[in-house]
Write an enzyme that holds these catalytic residues in place. Structure first.
Site, mmCIF file in Angstrom:
data_model
loop_
_atom_site.group_PDB
_atom_site.id
_atom_site.type_symbol
_atom_site.label_atom_id
_atom_site.label_comp_id
_atom_site.label_asym_id
_atom_site.label_seq_id
_atom_site.Cartn_x
_atom_site.Cartn_y
_atom_site.Cartn_z
ATOM 1 N N LEU A 55 0.786 -1.236 0.000
ATOM 2 C CA LEU A 55 0.000 0.000 0.000
ATOM 3 C C LEU A 55 0.820 1.289 0.000
ATOM 4 C CD1 LEU A 55 -2.916 -0.979 2.434
ATOM 5 C CD2 LEU A 55 -2.804 -1.212 -0.062
ATOM 6 N N ASP A 56 2.121 1.216 -0.170
ATOM 7 C CA ASP A 56 2.915 2.445 -0.284
ATOM 8 C C ASP A 56 4.089 2.217 -1.231
ATOM 9 O OD1 ASP A 56 3.484 5.106 0.167
ATOM 10 O OD2 ASP A 56 4.607 4.751 2.017
ATOM 11 N N LEU A 57 3.765 1.734 -2.408
ATOM 12 C CA LEU A 57 4.802 1.462 -3.404
ATOM 13 C C LEU A 57 5.170 2.760 -4.114
ATOM 14 C CD1 LEU A 57 3.247 -1.829 -4.745
ATOM 15 C CD2 LEU A 57 5.385 -1.628 -3.464
ATOM 16 N N ASN A 61 10.668 3.764 -1.653
ATOM 17 C CA ASN A 61 10.557 2.524 -0.887
ATOM 18 C C ASN A 61 11.156 1.323 -1.628
ATOM 19 O OD1 ASN A 61 9.436 3.705 1.324
ATOM 20 N ND2 ASN A 61 7.323 3.249 0.775
ATOM 21 N N THR A 97 1.043 7.435 -0.234
ATOM 22 C CA THR A 97 1.666 8.560 -0.926
ATOM 23 C C THR A 97 0.761 8.934 -2.094
ATOM 24 O OG1 THR A 97 3.861 7.764 -0.301
ATOM 25 C CG2 THR A 97 3.745 9.357 -2.116
#
Length: 202
Positions: A55-57, A61, A97
């Protein structure tokens, strides 16, 4: 584990830069872009196989080692998507993001978050490699964040990469989750096939 009743974590130390920094210094060919994102997609698929959504690719990261291998990091926002796991998010929950979030994630629809949500994020990473900037331009007005309904597709169409890579990117980032690749592994397979096709002969 615990030591003297104090909890601790042991994590791998990855020497290298995140993908955004790496792109600035590496002159990546389309085959390298495709195969790099494919490797990240395989890692995401391994997480999905265990019921975990990232959920935050985003480029920050993904670390690139000194050997040029990607390492997926920062599972801070991850939660279990399979039954029986403790859900850490409320029914309406917006986190991530904004420049890389899928539409259902932007709307805060926790129940709509699936592996295809991460496929969208992977498509955003591919967009970044092709174009050189985030897929969505986010601005703040009166304390609230706003982003356009669609990425800047014109910039993607003008990017100096093969049309096939652009098609893969647009499919991964489709508004409708059902129109995206069915899984991170399916996206990885498409990228691997394209990367092998473009790779220079040995």
């Amino acid at each position: 584990d615990f030591h003297d009743e104090r909890p601790f974590l042991v994590l791998e130390y990855v020497r290298g830069n995140h993908l955004g920094q790496y792109r600035e210094t590496a002159d990546l060919e389309p085959c390298e872009m495709a195969l790099l994102v494919a490797k990240v997609a395989r890692a995401v698929g391994a997480a999905h196989a265990r019921g975990v959504l990232h959920l935050d690719l985003k480029p920050e990261n993904i670390l690139i080692t000194s050997e040029g291998e990607p390492v997926l990091i920062d599972f801070e926002l991850a939660f279990l998507s399979c039954g029986g796991g403790r859900q850490l998010a409320p029914d309406r929950w917006i986190a991530g993001t904004p420049q890389y979030m899928a539409p259902e994630q932007v709307r805060g629809e926790r129940g709509a978050l699936t592996p295809r949500t991460d496929v969208f994020g992977l498509g955003g990473v591919l967009y970044f490699l092709c174009v050189g900037r985030d897929p969505f331009a986010v601005r703040e007005e009166q304390g609230r964040l706003h982003r356009p309904q669609q990425p800047d597709w014109t910039s993607l169409m003008r990017a100096p990469v093969p049309a096939r890579l652009k098609v893969i990117c647009r499919k991964a980032m489709a508004d409708d989750p059902q129109s995206r690749f069915a899984s991170a592994e399916a996206l990885a397979a498409a990228l691997e096939a394209a990367g092998r096709e473009w790779a220079p002969p040995p």
